[in-house]
Scaffold this active site. Structure first.
Site, PDB file in Angstrom:
ATOM      1  N   GLU A 186      76.708  51.969  72.932  1.00 27.49           N
ATOM      2  CA  GLU A 186      75.560  52.608  72.267  1.00 27.49           C
ATOM      3  C   GLU A 186      75.849  52.962  70.805  1.00 27.49           C
ATOM      4  O   GLU A 186      77.014  52.992  70.387  1.00 27.49           O
ATOM      5  CB  GLU A 186      75.122  53.863  73.033  1.00 27.49           C
ATOM      6  CG  GLU A 186      76.202  54.927  73.134  1.00 27.49           C
ATOM      7  CD  GLU A 186      75.656  56.350  73.194  1.00 27.49           C
ATOM      8  OE1 GLU A 186      74.824  56.713  72.344  1.00 27.49           O
ATOM      9  OE2 GLU A 186      76.105  57.097  74.081  1.00 27.49           O
ATOM     10  N   LYS A 214      67.545  58.936  65.660  1.00 20.34           N
ATOM     11  CA  LYS A 214      68.050  58.893  67.045  1.00 20.34           C
ATOM     12  C   LYS A 214      66.908  58.367  67.916  1.00 20.34           C
ATOM     13  O   LYS A 214      65.840  58.977  67.983  1.00 20.34           O
ATOM     14  CB  LYS A 214      68.465  60.306  67.469  1.00 20.34           C
ATOM     15  CG  LYS A 214      68.872  60.450  68.921  1.00 20.34           C
ATOM     16  CD  LYS A 214      69.259  61.898  69.213  1.00 20.34           C
ATOM     17  CE  LYS A 214      69.316  62.182  70.695  1.00 20.34           C
ATOM     18  NZ  LYS A 214      69.509  63.621  70.982  1.00 20.34           N
ATOM     19  N   VAL A 260      71.684  56.670  75.244  1.00 20.40           N
ATOM     20  CA  VAL A 260      71.970  56.020  76.533  1.00 20.40           C
ATOM     21  C   VAL A 260      70.689  55.391  77.078  1.00 20.40           C
ATOM     22  O   VAL A 260      70.687  54.222  77.491  1.00 20.40           O
ATOM     23  CB  VAL A 260      72.572  57.033  77.535  1.00 20.40           C
ATOM     24  CG1 VAL A 260      72.601  56.452  78.948  1.00 20.40           C
ATOM     25  CG2 VAL A 260      73.987  57.442  77.092  1.00 20.40           C
ATOM     26  N   ASP A 273      64.119  71.167  79.006  1.00 19.94           N
ATOM     27  CA  ASP A 273      64.920  70.180  78.271  1.00 19.94           C
ATOM     28  C   ASP A 273      65.770  69.369  79.251  1.00 19.94           C
ATOM     29  O   ASP A 273      66.832  69.809  79.694  1.00 19.94           O
ATOM     30  CB  ASP A 273      65.795  70.877  77.224  1.00 19.94           C
ATOM     31  CG  ASP A 273      66.460  69.863  76.295  1.00 19.94           C
ATOM     32  OD1 ASP A 273      66.445  68.656  76.613  1.00 19.94           O
ATOM     33  OD2 ASP A 273      66.994  70.290  75.256  1.00 19.94           O
ATOM     34  N   SER A 308      67.206  65.428  79.597  1.00 22.83           N
ATOM     35  CA  SER A 308      67.368  64.191  78.829  1.00 22.83           C
ATOM     36  C   SER A 308      66.629  63.022  79.465  1.00 22.83           C
ATOM     37  O   SER A 308      66.644  62.839  80.686  1.00 22.83           O
ATOM     38  CB  SER A 308      68.849  63.842  78.725  1.00 22.83           C
ATOM     39  OG  SER A 308      68.992  62.588  78.084  1.00 22.83           O
ATOM     40  N   ALA A 309      66.030  62.206  78.598  1.00 24.49           N
ATOM     41  CA  ALA A 309      65.388  60.966  79.061  1.00 24.49           C
ATOM     42  C   ALA A 309      66.417  60.000  79.650  1.00 24.49           C
ATOM     43  O   ALA A 309      66.033  59.041  80.333  1.00 24.49           O
ATOM     44  CB  ALA A 309      64.636  60.309  77.904  1.00 24.49           C
ATOM     45  N   ASP A 310      67.706  60.254  79.409  1.00 20.20           N
ATOM     46  CA  ASP A 310      68.746  59.390  80.006  1.00 20.20           C
ATOM     47  C   ASP A 310      68.643  59.390  81.535  1.00 20.20           C
ATOM     48  O   ASP A 310      68.888  58.367  82.183  1.00 20.20           O
ATOM     49  CB  ASP A 310      70.155  59.885  79.634  1.00 20.20           C
ATOM     50  CG  ASP A 310      70.485  59.732  78.165  1.00 20.20           C
ATOM     51  OD1 ASP A 310      69.691  59.121  77.423  1.00 20.20           O
ATOM     52  OD2 ASP A 310      71.546  60.245  77.764  1.00 20.20           O
ATOM     53  N   LYS A 315      78.985  66.710  79.617  1.00 20.33           N
ATOM     54  CA  LYS A 315      79.584  67.921  79.043  1.00 20.33           C
ATOM     55  C   LYS A 315      78.985  69.166  79.690  1.00 20.33           C
ATOM     56  O   LYS A 315      77.822  69.168  80.070  1.00 20.33           O
ATOM     57  CB  LYS A 315      79.268  67.984  77.558  1.00 20.33           C
ATOM     58  CG  LYS A 315      80.078  67.052  76.706  1.00 20.33           C
ATOM     59  CD  LYS A 315      79.872  67.435  75.244  1.00 20.33           C
ATOM     60  CE  LYS A 315      80.788  66.650  74.357  1.00 20.33           C
ATOM     61  NZ  LYS A 315      80.354  65.247  74.224  1.00 20.33           N
TER      62      LYS A 315
END
Ligand code: PSU
Ligand code: MN
Length: 302
Positions: free
Chosen positions: A25, A87, A107, A139, A141-143, A160
């Site tokens: 990525e 991003k 990602v 919140d 992540s779209a990952d 993390k």
């Protein structure tokens, strides 16, 4: 796809000849590490993939073109421009292409482009997930959603502790994403080898992972596969120390009201500063470790 996607010669030849290819990525370059370490690392990861017997395909968007395979100059460009490059996650791809702009792919976006480019295996450092306090902020992540829908094997070092790892695992379970622990029963927490949380499934060899992936594809189960690979013990950090620094970074973030897509890059930079670069060294080593595993998985695919 010819209308949108450019392969580097090396990646095109490898795919035509059925050689193993590993996608990488570009958000990690532009938004995840400081210059010039980001460029050095990106090139070192590519070299590690080659030394492991696979071909690296760093993914990005340049002048509105999807790229599978970047030149050294293009990697340097992404590293130097850093956060001045947008991003790009799933939602951003069409507008960036239509406007002919550049994008550093997360990602999620890298999975989409890998799947379009017919690359099955993708190596990164850490994925996005459910942030702490997501019950209020929402919140997530779209990952995670991408892992639920796009057929790519993602090799990472877990996530993390800036995230709520328990909720991240719950989300992945709901979405039907298999989380494999490579040589471990526990979810690795990026800087450290353990999190106290169980993975769904332990596998001890790249061939087992490749075999499970082949079945998932043949049965058309859909979605991706998340392989979590613990950081090598010699580079892992003291959990009490690093978790304290992570807590401090989150406090700072709240104080400054950082939200949305700025959250993850802000926390990454803050943690690197608080640890005086020690976390960056661990980060680099775990990505190299993932590059070796991803290459082995790609070599085992038929
Ligand atoms: N975690 C890291 N390093 C990174 C990222 C996450 O340890 O560089 C990047 C990846 O590109 C990931 C993105 O896809 O951050 C997630 O951003 P968000 O949380 O806004 O979805
Ligand atoms: Mn987010």
């Amino acid at each position: 796809m010819k209308n949108y996607l450019d392969y580097s010669n090396e990646v095109r030849n490898a795919l035509e000849e059925g050689k193993p290819v590993v996608a990488l990525e570009s958000t990690i370059i532009s938004h995840g590490m400081p210059y010039p370490k980001n460029v050095e690392t990106a090139l070192l990861v590519e070299r590690t993939v080659r030394e492991s017997g696979a071909v690296p395909a760093t993914v990005a968007i340049i002048n509105g073109r999807l790229k599978a395979g970047l030149s050294h100059d293009e990697i340097e460009y992404f590293g130097k421009k850093g956060t001045a490059i947008t991003k790009v996650s799933r939602r951003d791809i069409p507008a960036i292409i239509a406007a002919g702009k550049d994008g550093a792919t997360t990602v999620a976006a890298t999975m989409i482009i890998s799947a379009l480019a017919k690359i099955d295996v993708f190596c990164t450092g850490g994925i996005g997930g459910v942030h702490r306090g997501a019950a209020i902020t929402m919140d997530i992540s779209a990952d995670l959603e991408e892992l639920a829908r796009t057929p790519v094997v993602v090799v990472c070092a877990g996530a993390k502790a800036i995230l709520d790892l328990q909720l991240t695992m719950e989300y992945l379970e709901t979405k039907g994403v298999n989380v494999i622990g490579y040589g471990t029963d526990e979810l690795p927490a990026f800087y450290t080898r353990s999190s106290g949380l169980k993975v769904n499934c332990r596998m001890d060899s790249p061939s087992e992972i490749a075999a499970a992936w082949q079945v998932q594809k043949e049965l058309k189960i859909g979605g991706g596969l998340l392989v979590t690979n613990p950081i090598p013990a010699e580079y892992s950090m003291d959990p009490i120390y690093i978790n304290h620094e992570i807590d401090l970074a989150i406090e700072e973030m709240k104080k400054f009201g950082i939200k949305g897509k700025e959250t993850t890059p802000y926390l990454l930079e803050k943690i690197q500063k608080l640890t005086a670069g020690k976390s960056l060294e661990s980060n680099i080593q775990l990505v190299l470790n993932n590059a070796r595993l991803a290459s082995e998985i790609a070599k085992n695919l038929k």
